[in-house]
Design an enzyme around this catalytic site. Structure first.
Site, mmCIF file in Angstrom:
data_model
loop_
_atom_site.group_PDB
_atom_site.id
_atom_site.type_symbol
_atom_site.label_atom_id
_atom_site.label_comp_id
_atom_site.label_asym_id
_atom_site.label_seq_id
_atom_site.Cartn_x
_atom_site.Cartn_y
_atom_site.Cartn_z
ATOM 1 C CB CYS A 2 -1.013 0.185 1.047
ATOM 2 S SG CYS A 2 -2.068 -0.639 1.114
ATOM 3 N NE ARG A 27 4.398 1.867 0.103
ATOM 4 C CZ ARG A 27 5.654 1.491 0.651
ATOM 5 N NH1 ARG A 27 6.864 1.109 0.114
ATOM 6 N NH2 ARG A 27 5.567 1.022 1.689
ATOM 7 C CD1 TRP A 76 0.081 -6.290 -3.073
ATOM 8 C CD2 TRP A 76 -0.633 -6.742 -0.533
ATOM 9 N NE1 TRP A 76 -0.154 -7.320 -2.739
ATOM 10 C CE2 TRP A 76 0.239 -8.018 -1.356
ATOM 11 C CE3 TRP A 76 -0.832 -7.322 0.967
ATOM 12 C CZ2 TRP A 76 0.197 -9.575 -1.136
ATOM 13 C CZ3 TRP A 76 -0.749 -8.002 1.275
ATOM 14 C CH2 TRP A 76 -0.137 -9.577 1.062
ATOM 15 C CG ASN A 102 1.734 0.885 4.302
ATOM 16 O OD1 ASN A 102 3.409 1.218 4.272
ATOM 17 N ND2 ASN A 102 1.114 -0.527 3.847
ATOM 18 N N GLY A 103 -0.828 -0.981 5.996
ATOM 19 C CA GLY A 103 -0.566 -1.684 7.286
ATOM 20 C C GLY A 103 -1.278 -2.970 7.626
ATOM 21 C CD GLU A 489 17.374 -13.457 -7.107
ATOM 22 O OE1 GLU A 489 16.513 -13.819 -5.951
ATOM 23 O OE2 GLU A 489 16.824 -12.284 -7.422
ATOM 24 C CE LYS A 493 13.731 -11.805 -9.388
ATOM 25 N NZ LYS A 493 14.778 -10.992 -8.298
ATOM 26 C CD GLU A 496 10.305 -11.608 -8.177
ATOM 27 O OE1 GLU A 496 9.476 -11.774 -7.634
ATOM 28 O OE2 GLU A 496 10.815 -11.296 -7.816
ATOM 29 C CG HIS A 512 19.562 -37.028 -3.294
ATOM 30 N ND1 HIS A 512 19.753 -38.493 -2.070
ATOM 31 C CD2 HIS A 512 20.536 -36.271 -3.046
ATOM 32 C CE1 HIS A 512 20.916 -38.585 -2.438
ATOM 33 N NE2 HIS A 512 21.267 -37.416 -2.236
ATOM 34 C CE LYS A 611 11.415 -3.011 -5.386
ATOM 35 N NZ LYS A 611 12.319 -4.057 -5.824
HETATM 36 C C1 F6R Z 1 11.918 -10.378 -5.438
HETATM 37 C C2 F6R Z 1 11.969 -9.520 -4.363
HETATM 38 C C3 F6R Z 1 11.418 -9.932 -2.791
HETATM 39 C C4 F6R Z 1 12.598 -9.116 -2.073
HETATM 40 C C5 F6R Z 1 11.576 -9.299 -0.561
HETATM 41 C C6 F6R Z 1 12.484 -8.421 0.543
HETATM 42 O O1 F6R Z 1 12.317 -9.806 -6.368
HETATM 43 O O2 F6R Z 1 12.416 -8.293 -4.449
HETATM 44 O O3 F6R Z 1 11.578 -11.052 -2.924
HETATM 45 O O4 F6R Z 1 13.719 -8.951 -2.414
HETATM 46 O O5 F6R Z 1 10.580 -9.187 -0.635
HETATM 47 O O6 F6R Z 1 12.333 -7.241 0.074
HETATM 48 P P1 F6R Z 1 13.318 -6.188 0.625
HETATM 49 O O7 F6R Z 1 15.079 -6.647 -0.039
HETATM 50 O O8 F6R Z 1 12.960 -5.048 0.632
HETATM 51 O O9 F6R Z 1 13.981 -6.764 2.520
#
Ligand code: F6R
Length: 616
Positions: A2, A27, A76, A102-103, A489, A493, A496, A512, A611
């Site tokens: 949010c 957000r 969100w 927000n929250g 990672e 990527k 997501e 395994h 984000k």
């Molecule tokens: C994936 C991504 C998330 C963040 C995670 C932690 O591309 O961006 O997995 O890495 O939400 O966020 P931060 O780094 O802001 O604590």
């Protein structure tokens, strides 16, 4: 999660709010809304719409505003489905106050029942409406219709972690803002002031900001900002600081997506980090470590890396480097497990919290847990002034600049670079690395930004590969050692932003279980650069080929084995293993990006994600 924006000043509030929401849309994008006080009509104009900001923008066009104050929100969804009725701003029963949030309000159910017993009618399913109704009821009781007093009385009854911005019809010359463990900054202008969930929304107007602290209740007018701490029950001084980001960094600059732009910024980010951290005498320097902290680091007997998502993958790489170069045991855990795992900690432990946003709820809770148990805490953070950066005993900034794409790319690279430097720094501090060894490491490290540019230039080659496989629904990623986290990672990527299922595994684990997946339709991305476990990776690749699987390999330049056996091959320049994750992840970012684009996905705003994860 949010985004909140607020404006009070001399400009037309609507474009300011809409522009702010545009910057904050990463957000959350389930719905959006604004509430402005229209001076001619002497009333609120409330516009909200389900879906992305574009839907709100269209709707706003139908209204004629004469407003110089307002609040806005991009949502969100947590409590209540994404819908117009659940969109913020919410108003109280008297419709005299409006609130954005927000929250999470954790005791919303109890509060709602109490309010319903007092005949207050609710129209939405949100926890937010409970907040505004509670404050609204208190507001009705204040003799002068004083929103500050009402908020001051009501907020302590609310449990949870949240930030609010509020506006009243009776005193539209004032905005009220409150923060508890969720980010909120005040932008200081001339004859105008702003409230926002993060500084990127303020950059078109000001770089002077005040970071609110937990339990701060701010009274914001055109001319000034006063802050009352609900913790100390007194007015407090919060000094403005200058933000060094600029607005062009937060724009796409001709790229179709922020993600692609941010991937291309990676060489510059690396150069910048090395310039900041490596002294003329080829030593490593962290400008923000407080005095006495290096002394404390010398006494440490164990290190923990704690973080979420992509930052956790950076932590896994960092942890290998810490163990290799300091010989200290280093454990890596995701924040949500660490915080509830009753970790055994003492003054001899160092807990490193890694976070791009500096606001992630679980990482913040993990930090507080570590501090409460007496461990030394060090935050590795991108966003300057964020809550985690401020609360940790020490902070090292990663200086990646604003990252807007939801899928983290340049912030990850910056975390990797910073954690490797931290490992070398600790190694030197604890006399496990000799000066000559450090010099050699630095020499190799300095080649990495140009090598990174090289990989990026060849990134287009991955388009052909993406075209071959973009319709597949399952991908397997394998790596070993420093590139096992790269496999995790790469898979994250891809899933997501393309919504395909992707799983990262330590290649040694293939036999395994995951080997059962392999057939002629299964793409397996094998990360196999030069390393002590290279031969083992080649054996894994042979096993995949023997079962007719498709091998997409990432290897080091000149690797003839891989040329012979891989179906698709991407080469990275030669480097030592510890630096290789910085280079091997780039082709995987490209692969994820291209697969997502070919599938018509919304790369920068993938479904269900936000984000900054400021709720549990
Ligand atoms: C994936 C991504 C998330 C963040 C995670 C932690 O591309 O961006 O997995 O890495 O939400 O966020 P931060 O780094 O802001 O604590």
């Amino acid at each position: 999660m949010c985004g909140i924006i607020g404006y009070i000043g001399y400009r037309n509030a609507v474009p300011v709010l809409m522009q702010g929401l545009e910057q904050l849309e990463y957000r959350g994008y389930d719905s959006a809304g604004i509430a402005c006080y229209d001076h001619k009509k002497a009333d609120f104009i409330l516009v909200k719409e389900k879906g992305k900001l574009a839907a709100l923008r269209e709707k706003v066009g139908d209204f004629c505003f004469d407003a110089h104050v307002g609040i806005g929100h991009t949502r969100w969804a947590t409590h209540g489905e994404p819908s117009r009725v659940n969109a913020h701003p919410h108003t109280d029963a008297s419709e005299r106050i409006a609130l954005v949030h927000n929250g999470i309000i954790e005791n919303y159910d109890t509060l709602k029942k109490e309010l319903q017993r007092k005949k207050i009618r609710f129209v939405s399913q949100t926890d937010t409406e409970v907040g505004v109704q509670l404050i609204g009821r208190q507001y009705g009781k204040t003799p002068q219709k004083d929103l500050f007093e009402a908020a001051k009385e009501a907020i302590p009854k609310i449990h949870g972690y949240f930030a609010f911005a509020l506006l009243s019809k009776d005193h539209p010359e004032t905005l009220i803002a409150y923060k508890r463990s969720n980010p909120l900054v005040i932008g200081i202008g001339q004859g105008e002031n702003f409230v926002a969930s993060d500084v990127t929304a303020l950059l078109p107007y000001t770089r002077q900001v005040v970071y609110l602290e937990d339990d701060d209740l701010a009274v914001v007018t055109r001319k000034d900002v006063r802050v009352f701490s609900l913790k100390s029950h007194s007015w407090v001084r919060r000094s403005p600081v200058t933000v060094h980001w600029n607005i062009s960094q937060a724009r796409k600059q001709g790229y179709p997506h922020f993600m692609l732009k941010e991937m291309h910024e990676q060489p510059e980010v690396l150069k910048n980090i090395l310039k900041k951290r490596i002294t003329k005498k080829e030593d490593i320097f962290f400008d923000t470590l407080p005095r006495g902290f290096p002394g404390r680091l010398k006494q440490i007997e164990q290190v923990y890396m704690v973080s979420c998502g992509t930052a956790h993958h950076a932590g896994l790489v960092g942890s290998l480097a810490i163990e290799q170069y300091t010989r200290l045991p280093c454990r890596t855990q995701v924040s949500s497990e660490f915080r509830y795992g009753n970790p055994i900690l003492s003054r001899k432990d160092l807990v490193v919290l890694i976070t791009q946003s500096g606001e992630t709820a679980d990482t913040l809770a993990a930090l507080r847990e570590a501090k409460a148990k007496g461990a030394a805490t060090l935050a590795v953070v991108n966003v300057v002034g964020s809550t985690i950066a401020r609360e940790a005993d020490a902070v090292i900034y990663t200086h990646a600049g604003p990252e807007i794409g939801v899928a983290s790319t340049k912030a990850y690279i910056a975390q990797l670079a910073t954690l490797l430097l931290l490992a070398f720094y600790l190694g030197k501090l604890r006399k496990k690395i000799q000066t000559s060894q450090l010099k050699r490491l630095i020499k190799d490290f300095k080649k990495i930004p140009d090598q990174c540019s090289k990989v990026l230039k060849e990134g287009k080659r991955f388009e052909a590969c993406a075209k071959k496989y973009f319709s597949r629904r399952n991908f397997l990623y394998l790596g070993r050692g420093y590139n096992y986290p790269t496999a995790l990672e790469g898979a994250l990527k891809l899933k997501e932003i393309s919504y395909a299922h992707a799983h990262g595994y330590a290649a040694g684990e293939m036999k395994h279980g995951p080997i059962a997946l392999i057939d002629h339709e299964q793409p397996v991305i094998c990360i196999a650069p030069d390393s002590p476990t290279y031969d083992k990776m080649i054996s894994n690749i042979q096993e995949i080929k023997a079962r007719d699987g498709i091998v997409v390999a990432i290897g080091s330049q000149g690797d003839q084995n891989l040329e012979k056996i891989a179906d698709d091959l991407f080469m990275i320049p030669k480097t030592i293993e510890v630096f290789s994750p910085i280079l091997t992840v780039i082709p995987l970012q490209f692969l994820a990006y291209r697969v997502a684009v070919l599938n018509g996905r919304d790369v920068d705003q993938p479904r269900n994600l936000a984000k900054s994860v400021t709720v549990e």
